[in-house]
Motif scaffolding. Structure first.
Motif, PDB file in Angstrom:
ATOM      1  N   ARG A 224       0.824  -1.218   0.000  1.00 42.91           N
ATOM      2  CA  ARG A 224       0.000   0.000   0.000  1.00 42.91           C
ATOM      3  C   ARG A 224       0.856   1.267   0.000  1.00 42.91           C
ATOM      4  NH1 ARG A 224      -4.699  -1.228   4.547  1.00 42.91           N
ATOM      5  NH2 ARG A 224      -6.038  -2.575   3.295  1.00 42.91           N
ATOM      6  N   GLY A 225       2.030   1.205  -0.595  1.00 42.94           N
ATOM      7  CA  GLY A 225       2.888   2.374  -0.707  1.00 42.94           C
ATOM      8  C   GLY A 225       3.712   2.686   0.520  1.00 42.94           C
ATOM      9  N   ILE A 226       3.708   1.823   1.523  1.00 40.50           N
ATOM     10  CA  ILE A 226       4.515   2.010   2.729  1.00 40.50           C
ATOM     11  C   ILE A 226       5.503   0.857   2.821  1.00 40.50           C
ATOM     12  CG2 ILE A 226       4.507   2.176   5.244  1.00 40.50           C
ATOM     13  CD1 ILE A 226       3.316   4.602   3.849  1.00 40.50           C
ATOM     14  N   GLY A 227       6.780   1.191   2.978  1.00 41.10           N
ATOM     15  CA  GLY A 227       7.809   0.171   3.083  1.00 41.10           C
ATOM     16  C   GLY A 227       9.121   0.777   3.505  1.00 41.10           C
TER      17      GLY A 227
ATOM     18  N   TYR B 225      -9.677   2.373   3.723  1.00 44.96           N
ATOM     19  CA  TYR B 225      -8.708   2.674   4.771  1.00 44.96           C
ATOM     20  C   TYR B 225      -8.133   4.070   4.599  1.00 44.96           C
ATOM     21  CZ  TYR B 225      -5.508   1.420   1.005  1.00 44.96           C
ATOM     22  OH  TYR B 225      -4.855   1.360  -0.202  1.00 44.96           O
ATOM     23  N   THR B 226      -7.680   4.611   5.714  1.00 43.64           N
ATOM     24  CA  THR B 226      -6.901   5.850   5.724  1.00 43.64           C
ATOM     25  C   THR B 226      -5.950   5.789   6.913  1.00 43.64           C
ATOM     26  OG1 THR B 226      -6.981   8.270   5.933  1.00 43.64           O
ATOM     27  CG2 THR B 226      -8.770   7.033   6.959  1.00 43.64           C
ATOM     28  N   PHE B 227      -4.657   5.913   6.648  1.00 45.28           N
ATOM     29  CA  PHE B 227      -3.649   5.858   7.703  1.00 45.28           C
ATOM     30  C   PHE B 227      -2.633   6.973   7.490  1.00 45.28           C
ATOM     31  CE2 PHE B 227      -5.117   1.441   7.545  1.00 45.28           C
ATOM     32  CZ  PHE B 227      -5.399   1.227   8.893  1.00 45.28           C
ATOM     33  N   LYS B 228      -2.178   7.527   8.592  1.00 41.89           N
ATOM     34  CA  LYS B 228      -1.116   8.532   8.554  1.00 41.89           C
ATOM     35  C   LYS B 228       0.105   7.990   9.287  1.00 41.89           C
ATOM     36  CE  LYS B 228       0.143  13.308   9.616  1.00 41.89           C
ATOM     37  NZ  LYS B 228      -0.287  14.603  10.191  1.00 41.89           N
ATOM     38  N   TYR B 229       1.255   8.110   8.643  1.00 43.20           N
ATOM     39  CA  TYR B 229       2.516   7.650   9.204  1.00 43.20           C
ATOM     40  C   TYR B 229       3.415   8.854   9.477  1.00 43.20           C
ATOM     41  CZ  TYR B 229       1.044   3.029   7.645  1.00 43.20           C
ATOM     42  OH  TYR B 229       0.349   1.868   7.462  1.00 43.20           O
TER      43      TYR B 229
ATOM     44  N   SER C  84       6.212  12.773   7.130  1.00 43.47           N
ATOM     45  CA  SER C  84       5.052  11.916   7.276  1.00 43.47           C
ATOM     46  C   SER C  84       4.556  11.467   5.907  1.00 43.47           C
ATOM     47  CB  SER C  84       3.933  12.669   7.997  1.00 43.47           C
ATOM     48  OG  SER C  84       3.499  13.783   7.220  1.00 43.47           O
ATOM     49  N   ALA C  85       3.598  10.540   5.944  1.00 48.64           N
ATOM     50  CA  ALA C  85       2.930  10.091   4.724  1.00 48.64           C
ATOM     51  C   ALA C  85       1.516   9.680   5.095  1.00 48.64           C
ATOM     52  CB  ALA C  85       3.671   8.930   4.077  1.00 48.64           C
ATOM     53  N   ARG C  86       0.624   9.779   4.118  1.00 47.40           N
ATOM     54  CA  ARG C  86      -0.756   9.332   4.328  1.00 47.40           C
ATOM     55  C   ARG C  86      -1.150   8.414   3.177  1.00 47.40           C
ATOM     56  NH1 ARG C  86      -5.084  10.577   7.309  1.00 47.40           N
ATOM     57  NH2 ARG C  86      -4.132  12.414   8.243  1.00 47.40           N
ATOM     58  N   THR C  87      -1.799   7.308   3.538  1.00 47.66           N
ATOM     59  CA  THR C  87      -2.336   6.393   2.540  1.00 47.66           C
ATOM     60  C   THR C  87      -3.852   6.351   2.684  1.00 47.66           C
ATOM     61  OG1 THR C  87      -2.173   4.444   3.976  1.00 47.66           O
ATOM     62  CG2 THR C  87      -0.262   4.976   2.628  1.00 47.66           C
TER      63      THR C  87
END
Length: 840
Positions: free
Chosen positions: A118-121, A609-613, A635-638
């Motif tokens: 999902r674009g996070i890694g 879904y919506t998550f903020k990192y 930060s990043a948001r998906t």
């Protein structure tokens, strides 16, 4: 760091509890993990594809207990043992090629791999950064990137859990979890043998298992796999080059050049591996089950960075090899280290290669104590990775860089958990986890014509060397309260507490006199004692609208451990805290609906879904200084929607259709990050923005700053906006004794950036991956002949990237040249003919 009495008490209680459990006998069974393994094992047995189709429940352990995949309030993709075998999904890379929104890249250096969901890694440039997608094997955490070198075979099932999974799987599961369950012993004697030949790599492979009971209360399973490539998948277009060295026992020595011939490397990967797993299972009573699994693996590839391709360059041609076009394809340009240099250099060989060895032992005890299901999981695992590689990637006449490295990792872990099974509306899950780890890292770099006849043994041709270690310890506790408000509505809430320490050292034991004290500090030994604590709560509401319709919503949090960049570089001006980075965190919401429609002929699921990192951990290469540095970058948001379906109509026996469509928007938020190599001032790279310059004082020299950029709004790496899959399979009887069938599986991805810092040259275009299988088998399923094709479109796909060494000029100025992009390529087209024999 002195450990508190509370920590010692908690750890002692956890280990003592396990010891007590090991000597306890008694009463009934069927525990969560064991039930899931048995259910998956049953599903892995040969089954007639031509039986009347129906959508059966799939058992998963996404919440550390056995539940139906359609009822568990988690976005999960389940791959059965039958599908794993049908599609030959025997490595993490093959699994990624078949799974939407999962991208995996193989890297020779750094952590060894890049796993993104999902674009996070975690980009793969630092060995000290844990993966954001955790790999769990038989309930045990394997978070190191080198896990990509493990071969996975003889499996019971695989679950891909999307989004934060901190409550049940602990640290470093911020983006998701790949949970792999290996097959258990059977209650009857059975065996299987499979052998095949892949035409492109000229690979010969064979695997098999034998399984059965030992008396009335025990069972065994022994599985073995081996393979060898006689050909290659990537061409090597390099020619011989001359590498000149200059003997400088002092920084001011004037000496003539000595020429050394560097021959082209073998084309790669020319892979070979051996994998062995043995399992013993003991069930002395209906209440007690003990399982021990031991595994050994060896994997070797040639060519070192064999899957690297310099696919994009500013102006279309290489910076360090002028006139050579940079075009994507299944080829590279690599040279071996000259033999006369290799013979006098530590850690290297005279050919490019990667050698990975691992072994581990896992003990699992399940005990039913009345209404309490108690589980203990104990593991020890070790791996060693050794490589030599041409790390300028371009067979340049002027920039010649080789590296050699040996890294080791060992980990001991113990988990103890208790799940209540009361008849009332309230139940609970409580557990404790302890892990102790150690990493050692040694590296040499041969570069810049370095030679020193007065150097210590093994360093004559070394420009600089590194040594680093990290000792880690984790103590964690977690709990969940499960409340059935009414039979159709379940509310759960839980939290995990984590306390971690990481004690690290870094030292450069040698640098050539021309560079010692100027580029590399050989006088300081860095030490970092880091402590991290975290609370990760989670809450879920699930509503069973009807027996076949379930709706859920969840609030989740994520945590990934901070750490130490073992593979960085220490210059005289580097601050000690430049090696350390803080934890990465995330939080957000997920909701979904899971349905079984048309009399259970159609499974149709939707999730949102919506998550903020925050404090994203990223590693970047200062390609001019050859320095890898890890930092926390904003930060990043998906945000996204996922739709998936499986269709098996009863009116057409043996037919199945499945697919998915996924929209994912993963963008960086406001935050300062490194510039990509050669990023200009006009394109947002500001001098001194990441690290401000420090003026000289009476006792310290000045320190130049590090340029930075604001990534606000830029897409994260390996984050296609749209992905989709579509698959079909059909099996039918062709005679009284034979059945035949075929399957086609496709995966679409829109374009995405492969650079963690938005380099425009790193974009991978949209593509379609197409796999297909054709098979014929006997009606009793004793024999099967199959033809398996992967990446039939033969599309070159970049799964990760690094700036090519020696490129990327004028960063933070307007007299710039963007760094050449060295991409990690996925596998080209492969076609294999495979024969299987089974004993039912």
């Amino acid at each position: 760091m002195i450990e508190s009495m509370n920590q010692k008490s908690c750890r002692g209680a956890l280990l003592a509890g396990t010891a007590l459990l090991c000597i306890t006998g008694g009463a009934q069974t069927a525990l969560a993990q064991d039930t899931a393994q048995n259910a998956a094992q049953d599903a892995s047995a040969p089954q007639s594809e031509t039986a009347p189709a129906a959508m059966n429940d799939i058992v998963v352990t996404a919440r550390r207990r056995a539940e139906s995949a359609q009822e568990v309030p988690v976005a999960v993709t389940v791959i059965s043992a039958q599908d794993i075998a049908r599609r030959d999904l025997t490595s993490l890379e093959r699994i990624a090629a078949a799974t939407p929104q999962l991208v995996i890249g193989r890297n020779v250096s750094g952590s060894g791999a890049q796993l993104t969901l999902r674009g996070i890694g975690s980009n793969s440039l630092s060995i000290g950064v844990e993966q954001s997608v955790a790999v769990i094997v038989d309930g045990v955490y394997y978070g190191q990137g080198r896990t990509i070198n493990e071969g996975f075979f003889d499996l019971a099932s695989m679950e891909i859990l999307k989004g934060p999974q901190s409550l049940f799987f602990g640290k470093n599961a911020t983006a998701g979890v790949i949970s792999i369950t290996t097959a258990n012993p059977t209650d009857h004697f059975t065996a299987q043998m499979r052998t095949g030949y892949e035409f492109n790599a000229q690979k010969v492979y064979a695997e098999g298992f034998v399984s059965g009971p030992i008396g009335d209360t025990a069972g065994f399973r022994l599985a073995v796999r081996g393979s060898k490539d006689f050909g290659s998948l990537f061409d090597n277009r390099a020619g011989p080059i001359t590498y000149n060295t200059r003997d400088t026992p002092t920084a001011t020595t004037v000496a003539p050049n000595t020429a050394h011939t560097a021959l082209p490397s073998k084309a790669g990967p020319r892979e070979r591996d051996i994998l062995v797993r043995g399992t013993l299972r003991w069930e002395p009573t209906d209440d007690l089950t003990a399982t021990v699994k031991a595994n050994y693996g060896w994997n070797r590839t040639y060519g070192g960075a064999w899957n690297y391709n310099v696919f994009a360059c500013d102006g279309g041609t290489s910076t360090t090899t002028p006139g050579v076009a940079c075009t994507p394809g299944f080829y590279n340009r690599m040279n071996d280290l000259p033999k006369d240099i290799a013979d006098q250099t530590a850690l290297v060989k005279d050919h490019n290669f990667n050698d990975y060895r691992s072994w581990g032992v896992t003990g699992n005890i399940d005990y039913q104590l009345g209404d309490l299901a108690v589980t203990s999981v104990t593991n020890y695992n070790f791996n060693r990775n050794h490589w030599t590689a041409d790390i300028d990637y371009q067979s340049s006449p002027t920039v010649n860089i080789w590296g050699g490295e040996v890294s080791r990792w060992k980990a001991f872990s113990q988990e103890l958990r208790v799940l209540s099974q009361f008849d009332g509306p309230l139940n609970f899950l409580v557990g404790g986890y302890y892990q102790n780890t150690k990493r050692t890292f040694d590296q040499v770099v041969i570069n810049a014509n370095a030679e020193n006849s007065a150097a210590p043994e093994g360093y004559r041709y070394v420009q600089y060397a590194k040594e680093s270690t990290t000792d880690g310890e984790t103590l964690s506790g977690y709990g969940q309260l499960i409340w059935k408000v009414i039979p159709e509505i379940e509310v759960t809430g839980g939290v995990r507490y984590i306390h971690e320490t990481k004690d690290s050292t870094f030292f450069q034991p040698y640098a050539n006199p021309r560079f010692a004290g100027v580029n590399y500090d050989v006088t300081r030994r860095l030490a970092a004692n880091q402590t991290f604590t975290n609370w990760s709560p989670e809450a879920t509401v699930a509503w069973k609208v009807t027996p076949d319709i379930n709706v859920y919503g969840a609030f989740k949090t994520a945590y990934k451990s901070g750490g130490f960049s073992n593979s960085s570089i220490l210059t005289p001006r580097t601050e000690a805290d430049f090696f350390t980075f803080d934890p990465e965190k995330g939080k957000g919401f997920e909701a979904g609906i899971k349905t079984m429609l048309f009399d259970r002929q159609l499974r149709f699921n939707v999730s949102l879904y919506t998550f903020k990192y925050t404090d994203l951990q990223v590693t970047y290469l200062d390609s001019a200084a050859l320095s890898y540095n890890s930092v926390n970058a904003g930060s990043a948001r998906t945000r996204g929607v996922e739709v998936e379906f499986d269709y098996a109509p009863r009116g057409l026996r043996g037919f199945g259709l499945n697919g998915s469509i996924n929209y994912n928007k993963a963008n960086y938020g406001d935050g300062i990050a490194p510039c990509y190599g050669g990023q200009s001032l006009a394109n947002g790279c500001t001098p001194g923005l990441l690290v401000p310059p420090v003026p000289a004082t009476g006792t310290t020299p000045s320190r130049p700053g590090t340029p930075g950029q604001n990534l606000d709004g830029v897409s994260t790496f390996a984050a296609p906006r749209w992905t989709a899959t579509l698959g079909m399979k059909y099996d039918t009887d062709i005679s009284d004794g034979l059945t035949a069938g075929f399957g086609v599986d496709s995966r679409y991805s829109s374009s995405y950036l492969t650079s963690a810092f938005g380099s425009p040259l790193s974009r991978q275009g949209s593509y379609i991956n197409l796999d297909a299988q054709i098979h014929i088998r006997t009606a009793d399923e004793r024999w099967e002949l199959a033809l398996l094709g992967k990446n039939l479109t033969n599309r070159f796909v970049v799964t990760g990237v690094t700036d090519a060494s020696g490129s990327g000029l004028g960063t933070g100025t307007n007299a710039n040249r963007i760094a050449d992009q060295a991409g990690f390529g996925a596998m080209p087209r492969t076609i294999a003919l495979q024969l299987t024999w089974r004993m039912p």
